[in-house]
Motif scaffolding. Structure first.
Motif, PDB file in Angstrom:
ATOM      1  N   ARG A 108       0.787  -1.099  -0.113  1.00 12.16           N
ATOM      2  CA  ARG A 108       0.042   0.159   0.119  1.00 12.16           C
ATOM      3  C   ARG A 108       0.785   1.182  -0.112  1.00 12.16           C
ATOM      4  O   ARG A 108       1.737   1.288   0.950  1.00 12.16           O
ATOM      5  N   VAL A 109       0.725   2.155  -1.042  1.00  5.09           N
ATOM      6  CA  VAL A 109       1.436   3.265  -1.209  1.00  5.09           C
ATOM      7  C   VAL A 109       0.641   4.662  -1.331  1.00  5.09           C
ATOM      8  O   VAL A 109      -0.424   4.496  -1.623  1.00  5.09           O
ATOM      9  N   VAL A 110       1.175   5.465  -0.746  1.00  3.94           N
ATOM     10  CA  VAL A 110       0.557   6.920  -0.611  1.00  3.94           C
ATOM     11  C   VAL A 110       1.353   7.809  -1.272  1.00  3.94           C
ATOM     12  O   VAL A 110       2.509   7.927  -0.946  1.00  3.94           O
ATOM     13  N   ILE A 114       0.192  11.042  -9.584  1.00  7.61           N
ATOM     14  CA  ILE A 114       0.591   9.930 -10.279  1.00  7.61           C
ATOM     15  C   ILE A 114       2.126  10.216 -10.687  1.00  7.61           C
ATOM     16  O   ILE A 114       2.855   9.219 -10.924  1.00  7.61           O
ATOM     17  N   ASP A 115       2.500  11.387 -10.652  1.00  3.65           N
ATOM     18  CA  ASP A 115       3.829  11.623 -11.168  1.00  3.65           C
ATOM     19  C   ASP A 115       4.866  11.159 -10.047  1.00  3.65           C
ATOM     20  O   ASP A 115       5.808  10.511 -10.176  1.00  3.65           O
ATOM     21  N   VAL A 116       4.658  11.425  -8.821  1.00  2.00           N
ATOM     22  CA  VAL A 116       5.139  10.888  -7.552  1.00  2.00           C
ATOM     23  C   VAL A 116       5.260   9.387  -7.611  1.00  2.00           C
ATOM     24  O   VAL A 116       6.183   8.814  -7.243  1.00  2.00           O
ATOM     25  N   GLN A 119       7.634   7.920  -9.996  1.00  2.00           N
ATOM     26  CA  GLN A 119       8.985   7.879  -9.393  1.00  2.00           C
ATOM     27  C   GLN A 119       9.241   6.792  -8.341  1.00  2.00           C
ATOM     28  O   GLN A 119      10.354   6.190  -8.157  1.00  2.00           O
ATOM     29  N   VAL A 120       8.225   6.523  -7.447  1.00  2.00           N
ATOM     30  CA  VAL A 120       8.339   5.447  -6.387  1.00  2.00           C
ATOM     31  C   VAL A 120       8.479   4.123  -7.368  1.00  2.00           C
ATOM     32  O   VAL A 120       9.263   3.315  -6.870  1.00  2.00           O
ATOM     33  N   TYR A 121       7.864   4.106  -8.286  1.00  2.00           N
ATOM     34  CA  TYR A 121       7.536   2.752  -9.050  1.00  2.00           C
ATOM     35  C   TYR A 121       8.982   2.494  -9.653  1.00  2.00           C
ATOM     36  O   TYR A 121       9.672   1.690  -9.488  1.00  2.00           O
ATOM     37  N   ASN A 123      12.037   3.600  -8.616  1.00  2.00           N
ATOM     38  CA  ASN A 123      12.890   3.450  -7.443  1.00  2.00           C
ATOM     39  C   ASN A 123      12.587   2.105  -7.135  1.00  2.00           C
ATOM     40  O   ASN A 123      13.782   1.492  -7.041  1.00  2.00           O
ATOM     41  N   LEU A 124      11.710   1.534  -6.874  1.00  2.00           N
ATOM     42  CA  LEU A 124      11.290   0.274  -6.627  1.00  2.00           C
ATOM     43  C   LEU A 124      11.852  -0.788  -7.596  1.00  2.00           C
ATOM     44  O   LEU A 124      12.700  -1.699  -7.227  1.00  2.00           O
ATOM     45  N   ILE A 125      11.654  -0.510  -8.731  1.00  2.00           N
ATOM     46  CA  ILE A 125      12.061  -1.400  -9.966  1.00  2.00           C
ATOM     47  C   ILE A 125      13.741  -1.535 -10.226  1.00  2.00           C
ATOM     48  O   ILE A 125      14.333  -2.304 -10.635  1.00  2.00           O
ATOM     49  N   SER A 126      14.203  -0.196  -9.652  1.00  2.00           N
ATOM     50  CA  SER A 126      15.706  -0.240  -9.836  1.00  2.00           C
ATOM     51  C   SER A 126      16.436  -0.828  -8.613  1.00  2.00           C
ATOM     52  O   SER A 126      17.497  -1.028  -8.756  1.00  2.00           O
ATOM     53  N   ARG A 127      15.601  -1.321  -7.558  1.00  2.00           N
ATOM     54  CA  ARG A 127      16.170  -1.798  -6.450  1.00  2.00           C
ATOM     55  C   ARG A 127      16.066  -3.421  -6.395  1.00  2.00           C
ATOM     56  O   ARG A 127      16.887  -4.188  -5.868  1.00  2.00           O
ATOM     57  N   VAL A 128      15.108  -3.920  -6.877  1.00  2.00           N
ATOM     58  CA  VAL A 128      14.608  -5.201  -6.805  1.00  2.00           C
ATOM     59  C   VAL A 128      13.942  -5.921  -8.051  1.00  2.00           C
ATOM     60  O   VAL A 128      13.343  -4.949  -8.787  1.00  2.00           O
ATOM     61  N   GLU A 129      14.381  -7.082  -8.577  1.00  2.00           N
ATOM     62  CA  GLU A 129      14.021  -7.548  -9.650  1.00  2.00           C
ATOM     63  C   GLU A 129      12.470  -8.258  -9.227  1.00  2.00           C
ATOM     64  O   GLU A 129      12.241  -8.939  -8.158  1.00  2.00           O
ATOM     65  N   PHE A 130      11.684  -8.111 -10.230  1.00  2.00           N
ATOM     66  CA  PHE A 130      10.205  -8.751 -10.091  1.00  2.00           C
ATOM     67  C   PHE A 130       9.825  -9.327 -11.391  1.00  2.00           C
ATOM     68  O   PHE A 130      10.436  -8.834 -12.552  1.00  2.00           O
ATOM     69  N   SER A 131       8.887 -10.149 -11.460  1.00  2.00           N
ATOM     70  CA  SER A 131       8.322 -10.931 -12.491  1.00  2.00           C
ATOM     71  C   SER A 131       7.061 -10.187 -13.046  1.00  2.00           C
ATOM     72  O   SER A 131       6.911  -9.813 -14.268  1.00  2.00           O
ATOM     73  N   ASP A 132       6.214  -9.424 -11.881  1.00  2.00           N
ATOM     74  CA  ASP A 132       5.292  -8.528 -12.576  1.00  2.00           C
ATOM     75  C   ASP A 132       4.866  -7.699 -11.599  1.00  2.00           C
ATOM     76  O   ASP A 132       4.967  -7.984 -10.244  1.00  2.00           O
ATOM     77  N   LEU A 133       4.349  -6.451 -11.729  1.00  2.00           N
ATOM     78  CA  LEU A 133       3.886  -5.552 -10.728  1.00  2.00           C
ATOM     79  C   LEU A 133       2.578  -4.728 -11.444  1.00  2.00           C
ATOM     80  O   LEU A 133       2.817  -4.414 -12.605  1.00  2.00           O
ATOM     81  N   SER A 134       1.699  -4.946 -10.518  1.00  7.96           N
ATOM     82  CA  SER A 134       0.442  -4.398 -11.048  1.00  7.96           C
ATOM     83  C   SER A 134      -0.215  -3.505 -10.024  1.00  7.96           C
ATOM     84  O   SER A 134      -0.162  -3.779  -9.010  1.00  7.96           O
ATOM     85  N   SER A 135      -0.558  -2.368 -10.527  1.00  5.37           N
ATOM     86  CA  SER A 135      -0.712  -1.185  -9.724  1.00  5.37           C
ATOM     87  C   SER A 135      -2.594  -0.893  -9.616  1.00  5.37           C
ATOM     88  O   SER A 135      -2.873  -0.893 -11.020  1.00  5.37           O
TER      89      SER A 135
END
Length: 153
Positions: A108-110, A114-116, A119-121, A123-135
């Motif tokens: 849960r993100v606050v 949408i621009d911020v 940036q969070v998104y 930042n997150l994908i630059s730090r950890v590898e994912f198969s899928d992120l769905s917002s």
């Protein structure tokens, strides 16, 4: 272990942790000292973990709530340890849960907009590898509480 008076004390504190011991004692039918002892005992036992102030999300300029469903590339303790560490460093991530089923984790993100979030998104994908992120963007908060049900204590 806990009785009806303890549950009433917890109910009161969950609604307003700023109430004085005198006010709580009066509401549950105790004098000041026994009420204070009960509260101290619940703190020492860890039932009362912390007392916090809840901030209005809109007035704090983070009106947008986004839920991120996470699927991971592999289920390893190394991946999990990295994920735990990295999400702790992102203040916009308010909650994170490991799940059963199709989605591995739910965040849960606050954010203010949408621009911020973008940036969070990133930042997150630059730090950890994912198969899928769905917002999913929350359109309406239909129920929000921090008060746990006390009937099971």
């Amino acid at each position: 272990m806990f009785d009806q008076i303890d549950r009433k004390i917890i109910d009161i504190l969950q609604q307003d942790a700023g109430k004085s011991v005198v006010e709580i004692a009066e509401a549950v039918g105790l004098s000041h000292t026994p009420c204070w002892r009960r509260i101290k005992r619940m703190e020492e036992m860890g039932l009362i973990r912390n007392r916090v102030v809840l901030i209005d999300q809109r007035k704090a300029n983070v009106p947008m709530t986004i839920f991120i469903s996470v699927k991971v590339p592999r289920h390893t303790t190394a991946w999990l340890d990295t994920f735990r560490k990295e999400i702790r460093d992102i203040p916009e991530i308010m909650e994170a849960y490991r799940l059963t089923g199709e989605t591995d984790y739910l965040l849960r993100v606050v954010v203010p907009n949408i621009d911020v979030y973008d940036q969070v998104y990133k930042n997150l994908i630059s730090r950890v590898e994912f198969s899928d992120l769905s917002s999913s963007i929350a359109m309406e908060e239909m129920k929000f509480t921090t008060a746990l049900p006390t009937k099971y204590i």
